[in-house]
Write a protein that holds these residues in place. Sequence first.
Motif, PDB file in Angstrom:
ATOM      1  N   GLU A   1      50.516   8.430  65.939  1.00 50.81           N
ATOM      2  CA  GLU A   1      49.510   9.476  65.742  1.00 50.81           C
ATOM      3  C   GLU A   1      49.829  10.253  64.474  1.00 50.81           C
ATOM      4  O   GLU A   1      48.967  10.482  63.626  1.00 50.81           O
ATOM      5  N   GLU A   2      51.069  10.591  64.340  1.00 47.44           N
ATOM      6  CA  GLU A   2      51.486  11.353  63.176  1.00 47.44           C
ATOM      7  C   GLU A   2      51.279  10.538  61.910  1.00 47.44           C
ATOM      8  O   GLU A   2      50.840  11.058  60.877  1.00 47.44           O
ATOM      9  N   ALA A   3      51.616   9.264  61.996  1.00 49.25           N
ATOM     10  CA  ALA A   3      51.509   8.400  60.813  1.00 49.25           C
ATOM     11  C   ALA A   3      50.050   8.200  60.397  1.00 49.25           C
ATOM     12  O   ALA A   3      49.754   8.086  59.199  1.00 49.25           O
ATOM     13  N   THR A   4      49.132   8.154  61.364  1.00 49.81           N
ATOM     14  CA  THR A   4      47.735   7.869  61.014  1.00 49.81           C
ATOM     15  C   THR A   4      46.906   9.141  60.845  1.00 49.81           C
ATOM     16  O   THR A   4      45.751   9.090  60.434  1.00 49.81           O
ATOM     17  N   ARG A   5      47.508  10.271  61.156  1.00 46.95           N
ATOM     18  CA  ARG A   5      46.762  11.538  61.065  1.00 46.95           C
ATOM     19  C   ARG A   5      46.135  11.795  59.696  1.00 46.95           C
ATOM     20  O   ARG A   5      45.007  12.270  59.608  1.00 46.95           O
ATOM     21  N   PRO A   6      46.809  11.496  58.622  1.00 50.43           N
ATOM     22  CA  PRO A   6      46.192  11.736  57.301  1.00 50.43           C
ATOM     23  C   PRO A   6      44.860  11.003  57.136  1.00 50.43           C
ATOM     24  O   PRO A   6      43.998  11.439  56.378  1.00 50.43           O
ATOM     25  N   ASN A   7      44.661   9.896  57.845  1.00 46.10           N
ATOM     26  CA  ASN A   7      43.415   9.141  57.712  1.00 46.10           C
ATOM     27  C   ASN A   7      42.198   9.899  58.217  1.00 46.10           C
ATOM     28  O   ASN A   7      41.067   9.568  57.881  1.00 46.10           O
ATOM     29  N   LEU A   8      42.437  10.883  59.065  1.00 44.27           N
ATOM     30  CA  LEU A   8      41.318  11.652  59.624  1.00 44.27           C
ATOM     31  C   LEU A   8      40.471  12.281  58.524  1.00 44.27           C
ATOM     32  O   LEU A   8      39.256  12.394  58.642  1.00 44.27           O
ATOM     33  N   GLU A   9      41.145  12.687  57.442  1.00 46.80           N
ATOM     34  CA  GLU A   9      40.440  13.360  56.353  1.00 46.80           C
ATOM     35  C   GLU A   9      39.769  12.376  55.406  1.00 46.80           C
ATOM     36  O   GLU A   9      38.940  12.752  54.604  1.00 46.80           O
ATOM     37  N   LYS A  10      40.160  11.088  55.522  1.00 49.57           N
ATOM     38  CA  LYS A  10      39.626  10.119  54.559  1.00 49.57           C
ATOM     39  C   LYS A  10      38.222   9.699  54.940  1.00 49.57           C
ATOM     40  O   LYS A  10      37.825   9.766  56.104  1.00 49.57           O
ATOM     41  N   LYS A  11      37.473   9.243  53.932  1.00 46.44           N
ATOM     42  CA  LYS A  11      36.114   8.767  54.206  1.00 46.44           C
ATOM     43  C   LYS A  11      36.199   7.388  54.838  1.00 46.44           C
ATOM     44  O   LYS A  11      37.002   6.537  54.421  1.00 46.44           O
ATOM     45  N   VAL A  12      35.373   7.178  55.814  1.00 47.67           N
ATOM     46  CA  VAL A  12      35.311   5.866  56.466  1.00 47.67           C
ATOM     47  C   VAL A  12      34.990   4.795  55.438  1.00 47.67           C
ATOM     48  O   VAL A  12      35.548   3.700  55.439  1.00 47.67           O
TER      49      VAL A  12
ATOM     50  N   HIS B   1      45.635   0.077  61.324  1.00 50.17           N
ATOM     51  CA  HIS B   1      45.469   1.247  62.176  1.00 50.17           C
ATOM     52  C   HIS B   1      44.698   2.312  61.411  1.00 50.17           C
ATOM     53  O   HIS B   1      45.157   2.755  60.362  1.00 50.17           O
ATOM     54  N   ILE B   2      43.604   2.734  61.904  1.00 50.86           N
ATOM     55  CA  ILE B   2      42.863   3.805  61.214  1.00 50.86           C
ATOM     56  C   ILE B   2      43.333   5.151  61.755  1.00 50.86           C
ATOM     57  O   ILE B   2      43.827   6.002  61.050  1.00 50.86           O
ATOM     58  N   TYR B   3      43.148   5.327  63.078  1.00 51.44           N
ATOM     59  CA  TYR B   3      43.699   6.526  63.713  1.00 51.44           C
ATOM     60  C   TYR B   3      44.011   6.207  65.157  1.00 51.44           C
ATOM     61  O   TYR B   3      43.162   5.703  65.878  1.00 51.44           O
ATOM     62  N   PHE B   4      45.279   6.499  65.541  1.00 55.14           N
ATOM     63  CA  PHE B   4      45.669   6.243  66.923  1.00 55.14           C
ATOM     64  C   PHE B   4      46.092   7.530  67.595  1.00 55.14           C
ATOM     65  O   PHE B   4      46.843   8.314  67.041  1.00 55.14           O
ATOM     66  N   GLN B   5      45.593   7.713  68.817  1.00 51.57           N
ATOM     67  CA  GLN B   5      45.899   8.946  69.561  1.00 51.57           C
ATOM     68  C   GLN B   5      47.326   8.939  70.099  1.00 51.57           C
ATOM     69  O   GLN B   5      47.893   9.969  70.410  1.00 51.57           O
ATOM     70  N   ALA B   6      47.865   7.742  70.279  1.00 46.74           N
ATOM     71  CA  ALA B   6      49.210   7.611  70.875  1.00 46.74           C
ATOM     72  C   ALA B   6      49.827   6.297  70.370  1.00 46.74           C
ATOM     73  O   ALA B   6      49.091   5.403  69.987  1.00 46.74           O
ATOM     74  N   PRO B   7      51.081   6.116  70.409  1.00 44.43           N
ATOM     75  CA  PRO B   7      52.159   7.073  70.739  1.00 44.43           C
ATOM     76  C   PRO B   7      52.334   8.118  69.634  1.00 44.43           C
ATOM     77  O   PRO B   7      51.795   7.932  68.542  1.00 44.43           O
ATOM     78  N   PRO B   8      53.085   9.153  69.864  1.00 46.64           N
ATOM     79  CA  PRO B   8      53.168  10.298  68.937  1.00 46.64           C
ATOM     80  C   PRO B   8      53.532   9.915  67.497  1.00 46.64           C
ATOM     81  O   PRO B   8      52.979  10.476  66.560  1.00 46.64           O
ATOM     82  N   GLN B   9      54.428   8.939  67.338  1.00 44.40           N
ATOM     83  CA  GLN B   9      54.819   8.569  65.958  1.00 44.40           C
ATOM     84  C   GLN B   9      53.642   7.945  65.225  1.00 44.40           C
ATOM     85  O   GLN B   9      53.412   8.194  64.046  1.00 44.40           O
TER      86      GLN B   9
END
Lengths: 368, 430
Positions: free
Chosen positions: A329-340, A319-327
């Motif tokens: 989303e929260e778990a993958t949110r840190p990946n947003l800042e990471k470089k692809v 999972h890189i980033y998932f919009q849903a479900p909320p858990q």
Amino acid sequence: MNGSSSSSGDWHDRYYHVDQILDRPGPRTDPSFLAGDEVKDFLRNKCKILVIGAGGLGCEILANLALSGFKDIHVIDMDTIDISNLNRQFLFRQKDVGQPKAIVAAEFIMNRVPGVKVTPYYGKIQDKDDDYYLQFNLVICGLDSVEARRWINATLVNLVDPENPESLKPLIDGGTEDKKLDTDDPEHIGWLYSVALARAKEFKIEGVTWSLTQGVVKNIIPAIASTNAIIAASCCNEAFKIATSSAAYLNNYFMLIGTDAVYSYTFEHERRAECPVCGGESLDITISKEWTVDRLIEMLVEKQDIQIKKPSLASGTKHIYFQAPPQLEEATRPNLEKKVSDLIPDGGEITVTASSLPFSLSLRINYS
Amino acid sequence: MLKTESIDIEQATTHIQAQPDNKTRRYDRQLRLWAASGQAALESARLLVISASATSTSILKNLVLPGIGHFTILDPKKVTPADAGNNFFLNGHSSIGKFRAEEAVSLLRELNDSVDGIADLRNLDDILAKEDGREWIQSFSLVIAHNLDQDILDTLSQLLWENPTSPSLIVHNGALPKTYAEKQAFKANIRNLSQKLDEENFEEAEAQAFRLWSESPVPSDISATLNLPRLDQSSSTSSTAFHALLQTLRAFINSPESSGCLPLTSTLPDMKTDTESYVKLQIMYKEQAKGDNALFKTILKKEFPDLSIDEAMVDAFVKNAHHIKVLRGRRWGTWDKDPASLGPANITEEALRTEVQSLVGQGVELPEQLDDAIGEIARAPTADLPNSAAFLGGMVAQEAIKMITKQYVPVNGYCVIDLVETWTGIVGQP
């Protein structure tokens, strides 16, 4: 006077006009055309057709189909009737204001054209599943939303199973001038038929909005009965030809402008190999090594030909980033800042999904 | 709000008050296309429709919905079983045996309470034979006829041609042979500037800069219009007024104060700018437009001291000086020469081919595509298909609206439609 001659409710000579076409081939008729009883039986007793939208185009389409001999028509619309609809949506009256369009339209047609069954659904096209869409022989769209159009288009494309010829559902798409379009290309149509009307439209459509002298911006599209009548008639004409093979089809895009005399342009809109919906390939994209996942998502959202609003990204099972479900989303949110580039190798693949897309998109990432 | 100048679409529709009446709300969308002036023209129009066929009622639907003032359907016939099957404005088989016009009028009228409609069961032949009948026909603002027999159509068109107060539209399909029509290529004809919202201000200025130094401020088609000779010496007031305005416009352009330009319209094109600059520019435009309008009126008074023209018409003319067009039509039938009328029994491919050959001349080679056209007509010689009726209904109504509102440009000539390959073409332009 003479009453119905059979259980179908048809009277003698009811289809005198249409039968002149169905009883014999013409110079531009496909050899597979089965003139006479067989084609009439299919059209009037077997064919199931879906109409999406019961508004300006939808009302016209329903009336034309009913008179053409289609007896099993379904219609979907999520709107209720507004007074400003009454200048063109002719199945509705003042007393119907506030009622669901699909239901009122169905009732009107059934009262006016004996023997036709119109099954309405008051709701969204996204409420229905694949099995629902698989029951139809043809789909006609009288939509006013680009998003909905893309959705049904993608859904039908994805129904197609090469082993099952019945899964190929022709889509006929009608549209009137849509000044809200922001797309780079005319709507994706792939190999599906399309009939559209445009006014002052180039092939690369840019968003144009009304600009009043006071600087206020409005997005209301002028709409009149005659425009809808022409486009709906073309769509139903195609539906009739496709359902009966009685004459050659439109291939495949018709554009008409009526402001200065009458100008029309008929051309073959071709399939793009790199089309994310039907191209079949992975979409190759090149990004900087420095890009974060967040930046990549931003780019996807801006991409006009995909029209994704909230994409979720995965790679294989990761999972890189998932919009849903909320858990998640929260778990993958840190990946947003990471470089692809830290997560995916050069040439690696990312799968993009979104609730607005009934399919997943494959991206092949290349780094510049 | 000051109303020193005629109102444009934006103004007509922006100030719809918090509690617009039902009619305004109902017509909201169409008012944006043709404004209050177009709507007024529609509501005072009186339409005569000859025949209550599927195509005729389709056309009418598209005119009743936007609020045409009045329509009369002239048709003596009773509903046949075939009629009941292809016409949405009949009540299925319960209409069979009743008068077509009466059934259709009642189902059309219920589309719009404000529209007046009546059924007339007389024969067109009988009406044309009498003086008061011919006057009655001329009392309409527009006549629409569908699939009339050739000879009666000829008589009708002769009558209307010689009495130009009522324009007419003819619709034909099926029963008579068509001559070969060519495909038209798509021609983009954009009048209004439409700017990309994300285009930079500088790019825009650069792209438009050529306007400063382009040679002729007056477009060539307007110049051509200004030099048109008057066709007749008719005493029709609108014709006299229009020609006076044309001549005044020519004098305006030649006058030293105008620098050879057309009067300025106060409507600014869309552009990328900040509100303050836009407003300043708008004020400048308004001032200039006011001055040009006054100059025009001075010249008009000087050239035509005895002529009194309605102020609103002068204002509309000046405001739209950049978009003036004169269309000269021809009487129906003059292009075809005299094709003999063919009854259904005679519509064979061979008969049609012979007919076409005799029209174009024996020595002329007929193109291949003609065989397709002939084949289609021979296949369904009398069919008024629901989809064709609906398509034509939209096309013809659109033309009718252009003629009644005097906005946009009507077709001049014959519009031919092929619904197999789906294309349209215009032939026979004078």
